[in-house]
Design a protein around this motif. Structure first.
Motif, mmCIF file in Angstrom:
data_model
loop_
_atom_site.group_PDB
_atom_site.id
_atom_site.type_symbol
_atom_site.label_atom_id
_atom_site.label_comp_id
_atom_site.label_asym_id
_atom_site.label_seq_id
_atom_site.Cartn_x
_atom_site.Cartn_y
_atom_site.Cartn_z
ATOM 1 N N ALA A 119 0.810 -1.349 -0.074
ATOM 2 C CA ALA A 119 -0.004 0.009 -0.094
ATOM 3 C C ALA A 119 0.715 1.195 -0.031
ATOM 4 C CB ALA A 119 -0.968 -0.090 1.165
ATOM 5 N N ARG A 120 1.996 1.077 0.826
ATOM 6 C CA ARG A 120 2.916 2.291 0.768
ATOM 7 C C ARG A 120 3.448 2.766 -0.616
ATOM 8 N NH1 ARG A 120 7.480 2.876 5.067
ATOM 9 N NH2 ARG A 120 8.009 5.030 5.052
ATOM 10 N N VAL A 121 3.919 1.685 -1.326
ATOM 11 C CA VAL A 121 4.518 1.791 -2.478
ATOM 12 C C VAL A 121 3.638 2.298 -3.510
ATOM 13 C CG1 VAL A 121 5.579 0.483 -4.428
ATOM 14 C CG2 VAL A 121 6.401 -0.073 -2.162
ATOM 15 N N LEU A 122 2.249 1.712 -3.449
ATOM 16 C CA LEU A 122 1.155 2.309 -4.373
ATOM 17 C C LEU A 122 0.843 3.555 -4.282
ATOM 18 C CD1 LEU A 122 -1.300 -0.975 -4.364
ATOM 19 C CD2 LEU A 122 0.222 -0.165 -6.248
ATOM 20 N N ALA A 123 0.946 4.180 -2.779
ATOM 21 C CA ALA A 123 0.674 5.541 -2.672
ATOM 22 C C ALA A 123 1.751 6.367 -3.157
ATOM 23 C CB ALA A 123 0.517 5.544 -1.234
ATOM 24 N N PHE A 124 3.103 6.010 -3.117
ATOM 25 C CA PHE A 124 4.111 6.576 -3.726
ATOM 26 C C PHE A 124 3.997 6.579 -5.245
ATOM 27 C CE2 PHE A 124 7.029 5.504 -0.122
ATOM 28 C CZ PHE A 124 6.516 6.333 0.919
ATOM 29 N N CYS A 179 -0.309 9.922 4.563
ATOM 30 C CA CYS A 179 -0.597 8.972 5.392
ATOM 31 C C CYS A 179 0.566 7.874 5.241
ATOM 32 C CB CYS A 179 -1.826 8.530 5.093
ATOM 33 S SG CYS A 179 -3.227 9.622 5.698
ATOM 34 N N ALA A 180 0.983 7.649 3.983
ATOM 35 C CA ALA A 180 1.823 6.476 3.633
ATOM 36 C C ALA A 180 3.264 6.945 4.332
ATOM 37 C CB ALA A 180 2.112 6.034 2.195
ATOM 38 N N LEU A 181 3.485 8.101 4.505
ATOM 39 C CA LEU A 181 4.672 8.605 5.061
ATOM 40 C C LEU A 181 4.925 8.132 6.355
ATOM 41 C CD1 LEU A 181 5.525 12.106 3.162
ATOM 42 C CD2 LEU A 181 6.533 9.827 2.572
ATOM 43 N N CYS A 182 3.687 8.102 6.989
ATOM 44 C CA CYS A 182 3.681 7.942 8.568
ATOM 45 C C CYS A 182 3.172 6.276 8.874
ATOM 46 C CB CYS A 182 2.704 8.834 9.156
ATOM 47 S SG CYS A 182 2.537 10.375 8.914
ATOM 48 N N PHE A 183 3.167 5.460 8.021
ATOM 49 C CA PHE A 183 2.762 4.259 8.115
ATOM 50 C C PHE A 183 3.718 3.280 9.134
ATOM 51 C CE2 PHE A 183 0.304 2.905 4.199
ATOM 52 C CZ PHE A 183 -0.822 3.749 4.521
ATOM 53 N N GLY A 197 -8.309 8.150 -15.741
ATOM 54 C CA GLY A 197 -8.801 7.901 -14.313
ATOM 55 C C GLY A 197 -8.929 6.496 -14.025
ATOM 56 N N ILE A 198 -8.745 5.401 -14.891
ATOM 57 C CA ILE A 198 -8.798 4.034 -14.530
ATOM 58 C C ILE A 198 -7.744 3.796 -13.648
ATOM 59 C CG2 ILE A 198 -7.662 3.446 -16.527
ATOM 60 C CD1 ILE A 198 -10.578 1.607 -14.930
ATOM 61 N N VAL A 199 -6.578 4.558 -13.860
ATOM 62 C CA VAL A 199 -5.186 4.287 -13.060
ATOM 63 C C VAL A 199 -5.577 4.854 -11.527
ATOM 64 C CG1 VAL A 199 -2.848 4.967 -12.829
ATOM 65 C CG2 VAL A 199 -3.546 4.558 -15.044
ATOM 66 N N GLN A 200 -6.102 5.741 -11.545
ATOM 67 C CA GLN A 200 -6.308 6.480 -10.094
ATOM 68 C C GLN A 200 -7.355 5.655 -9.464
ATOM 69 O OE1 GLN A 200 -7.537 10.644 -10.023
ATOM 70 N NE2 GLN A 200 -7.295 10.648 -7.927
ATOM 71 N N ALA A 201 -8.505 5.318 -10.173
ATOM 72 C CA ALA A 201 -9.444 4.179 -9.479
ATOM 73 C C ALA A 201 -8.571 3.066 -8.997
ATOM 74 C CB ALA A 201 -10.581 4.077 -10.207
ATOM 75 N N ILE A 214 -8.277 1.362 -5.389
ATOM 76 C CA ILE A 214 -8.785 0.282 -5.001
ATOM 77 C C ILE A 214 -7.930 -0.768 -4.322
ATOM 78 C CG2 ILE A 214 -9.928 -2.133 -6.114
ATOM 79 C CD1 ILE A 214 -11.380 -0.258 -7.855
ATOM 80 N N ALA A 215 -6.555 -0.681 -5.075
ATOM 81 C CA ALA A 215 -5.465 -1.742 -4.417
ATOM 82 C C ALA A 215 -5.165 -1.092 -3.085
ATOM 83 C CB ALA A 215 -4.291 -1.723 -5.338
ATOM 84 N N ILE A 216 -4.981 -0.011 -2.896
ATOM 85 C CA ILE A 216 -4.591 0.602 -1.531
ATOM 86 C C ILE A 216 -5.479 0.213 -0.366
ATOM 87 C CG2 ILE A 216 -4.298 2.665 -0.227
ATOM 88 C CD1 ILE A 216 -3.008 3.734 -2.846
ATOM 89 N N VAL A 217 -7.100 0.254 -0.888
ATOM 90 C CA VAL A 217 -8.192 -0.033 0.084
ATOM 91 C C VAL A 217 -8.005 -1.580 0.287
ATOM 92 C CG1 VAL A 217 -10.692 -0.474 0.367
ATOM 93 C CG2 VAL A 217 -9.643 1.700 -0.549
ATOM 94 N N VAL A 218 -7.769 -2.287 -0.463
ATOM 95 C CA VAL A 218 -7.692 -4.010 -0.333
ATOM 96 C C VAL A 218 -6.509 -4.229 0.574
ATOM 97 C CG1 VAL A 218 -7.209 -6.032 -1.453
ATOM 98 C CG2 VAL A 218 -9.163 -4.412 -2.380
ATOM 99 N N SER A 219 -5.331 -3.638 0.005
ATOM 100 C CA SER A 219 -3.988 -3.958 0.955
ATOM 101 C C SER A 219 -4.303 -3.643 2.381
ATOM 102 C CB SER A 219 -2.960 -3.177 0.369
ATOM 103 O OG SER A 219 -2.763 -3.751 -1.226
#
Length: 114
Positions: A8-13, A51-55, A88-92, A96-101
């Motif tokens: 999730a952190r990598v995906l946020a970056f 938020c990912a910086l603080c995980f 927009g498909i990339v952002q969505a 989704i991947a971040i929420v699932v992770s």
């Protein structure tokens, strides 16, 4: 840090990198107004990135906040698709991947640690 939290952190970056790149490209092609619009539509991405910086050192608040921002990423991505912007498909998808992770048991255990 469990693999799901690290993912999730990598995906946020990655999402933040795409947002900055999109704003730069929009600014170069269409001017500063387009760059501002691209950056404005990426505000949830900036929130997830923060938020990912603080995980590594935060508790459950960072997880819940990141999930909320990722949900907004999904909504903004679907809205971009509705406006005819194929990126927009990339952002969505990243949202989704971040929420699932972050919704997995391993990540919950990580954020509940003392």
């Amino acid at each position: 840090m469990p693999g799901s939290v690290r993912a999730a952190r990598v995906l946020a970056f990655v999402a933040a990198g795409f947002a900055v790149l999109g704003a730069v490209v929009a600014g170069a092609l269409a001017g500063p107004a387009a760059a501002g619009a691209a950056l404005g539509s990426a505000m949830p991405v900036i929130g997830v990135f923060t938020c990912a910086l603080c995980f590594a050192r935060s508790g459950a608040g960072a997880k819940v906040t990141a999930i909320a921002f990722a949900a907004f990423m999904i909504l903004f991505g679907i809205g971009a698709l509705g406006r005819g912007i194929p990126a927009g498909i990339v952002q969505a998808g990243l949202g989704i991947a971040i929420v699932v992770s972050l919704s997995q048991r391993q990540s919950g255990d990580w954020f509940r640690r003392p």
